[in-house]
Design an enzyme around this catalytic site. Structure first.
Site, PDB file in Angstrom:
ATOM      1  N   LYS A  52       0.839  -1.199   0.000  1.00 29.43           N
ATOM      2  CA  LYS A  52       0.000   0.000   0.000  1.00 29.43           C
ATOM      3  C   LYS A  52       0.880   1.257   0.000  1.00 29.43           C
ATOM      4  O   LYS A  52       0.591   2.226  -0.704  1.00 29.43           O
ATOM      5  CB  LYS A  52      -0.941  -0.007   1.214  1.00 29.43           C
ATOM      6  N   GLN A  96      -4.450  -1.915   9.687  1.00 29.10           N
ATOM      7  CA  GLN A  96      -4.266  -3.221   9.057  1.00 29.10           C
ATOM      8  C   GLN A  96      -4.801  -4.320   9.972  1.00 29.10           C
ATOM      9  O   GLN A  96      -4.447  -4.396  11.146  1.00 29.10           O
ATOM     10  CB  GLN A  96      -2.772  -3.456   8.752  1.00 29.10           C
ATOM     11  N   ASP A 119     -11.044   2.599   4.181  1.00 25.71           N
ATOM     12  CA  ASP A 119     -11.327   1.165   3.998  1.00 25.71           C
ATOM     13  C   ASP A 119     -12.834   0.926   3.916  1.00 25.71           C
ATOM     14  O   ASP A 119     -13.273  -0.155   3.531  1.00 25.71           O
ATOM     15  CB  ASP A 119     -10.777   0.353   5.188  1.00 25.71           C
TER      16      ASP A 119
END
Ligand code: NDP
Length: 293
Positions: A52, A96, A119
């Site tokens: 990412k 994460q 997200d």
């Protein structure tokens, strides 16, 4: 059979994002900033965060990673989230997953400012998505929609069978494809581990989305001739002939299923590259305040 080339589509989307970022930098000297929080030393999580970061750099984003040991306290992590929420120079924040067992992931996700939740996991964004209101769409479902759109795959009135009901893939993609829009207007069947006669349901699918985390689960006899097959699964299978020591494979038995499918995504090079570019796209939206003006 037509191969759905997620790598190519993602490259085009990345190039478009990079152009938009360059324009922002030219006009007012600012660029989108994505922050990632990584707790612990789970190797796949480290790889995902590295990828990412790399993707951010490639399109001209600023990226920062906040790394903590697996013993990091939940209360401390909440403080970090609060700190990032208040930092006006950071536009998107991802945590994460998975987090170590002593940290409640839901509590952390709820603490993220919905306007920075690129997200799309915060209940506010999930709720807005369900109601068809502006929201950050979760990256993998967003990527799947873009692939269907790119290949002009008809979805109206089609029977879409989704295998897997996770909050990050199966459930949101089933909601999105049942919505009154394009891609959408599907009749959706959502299957899970308690579904009976799964193979016969799969055979009824015009669009089959496999996100169950079982390598090569979908066999040719589960797929209707000409169906669109989207393989979300990613598995590392040990393979001594590869320099990496493994090969990547999906939830679908690609060599056999590709002989029957009308369209199919490969693994790697299908849904995976789209997931990262979807995150970049959400971060750009956060920077431009498109969802939360
Ligand atoms: P989860 O493990 O969270 O969920 C798996 C789902 O599949 C569950 O709903 C489970 O049912 C169902 N399931 C498992 N086994 C069966 C079975 N034998 N029959 C029917 N249903 C079954 O998975 P994720 O959604 O997080 O991920 C799925 C796969 O996609 C993984 O391989 C993951 O690595 C990959 N992935 C890939 C991404 C990408 O960018 N390409 C992004 C995210 C994930 P139940 O709910 O009943 O337990």
């Amino acid at each position: 059979m037509e191969l759905i080339d997620g790598k190519k589509v993602a490259e085009e989307m990345r190039a478009d994002i990079a152009r938009q970022v360059a324009k922002c930098i030219d006009e007012d000297g600012t660029a989108p900033h994505l922050a990632a929080i990584l707790v612990g030393d789970d190797p796949p999580s480290q790889t995902y965060v590295r990828n990412k970061e790399k993707a951010c750099q490639e399109v001209g984003f600023i990226s920062s990673v906040y790394k903590y040991p697996s013993s990091f306290a939940e209360s401390e992590l909440l403080k970090v989230v609060d700190f990032i929420n208040k930092d006006n120079d950071i536009h998107g924040l991802i945590v994460q997953l998975p987090l170590p067992g002593h940290i409640h992931a839901e509590k952390i996700i709820r603490a993220i400012d919905p306007a920075k939740d690129v997200d799309g996991f915060h209940p506010v964004n999930v709720g807005n998505m369900v109601q068809g209101l502006p929201s950050y769409l979760p990256a993998t479902p967003f990527g799947i929609l873009r692939l269907l759109e790119y290949y002009s795959i008809e979805t109206d009135g089609k029977h879409c069978v989704v295998l897997g009901r996770s909050n990050i893939v199966g459930t949101p993609v089933s909601i999105l494809l049942s919505r009154k829009s394009y891609p959408g207007n599907c009749t959706v069947t959502l299957c899970h581990s308690k579904t009976r006669d799964l193979a016969s349901i799969c055979r009824q699918a015009d669009i089959l989305i496999a996100a169950i985390g079982q390598p090569h689960f979908v066999k040719a006899d589960m797929v209707r001739e000409g169906a669109v097959v989207i393989d979300v699964g990613i598995h590392r299978i040990p393979d001594a002939s590869k320099t990496s020591g493994y090969q990547l494979t999906g939830d679908v038995d690609f060599p056999e299923v590709s002989k029957k499918a009308g369209y199919i995504t490969p693994v790697p090079g299908g849904v995976g590259p789209m997931t990262i570019v979807a995150l970049l796209s959400n971060t750009l939206k956060a920077f431009k305040k498109e969802i939360y003006p």
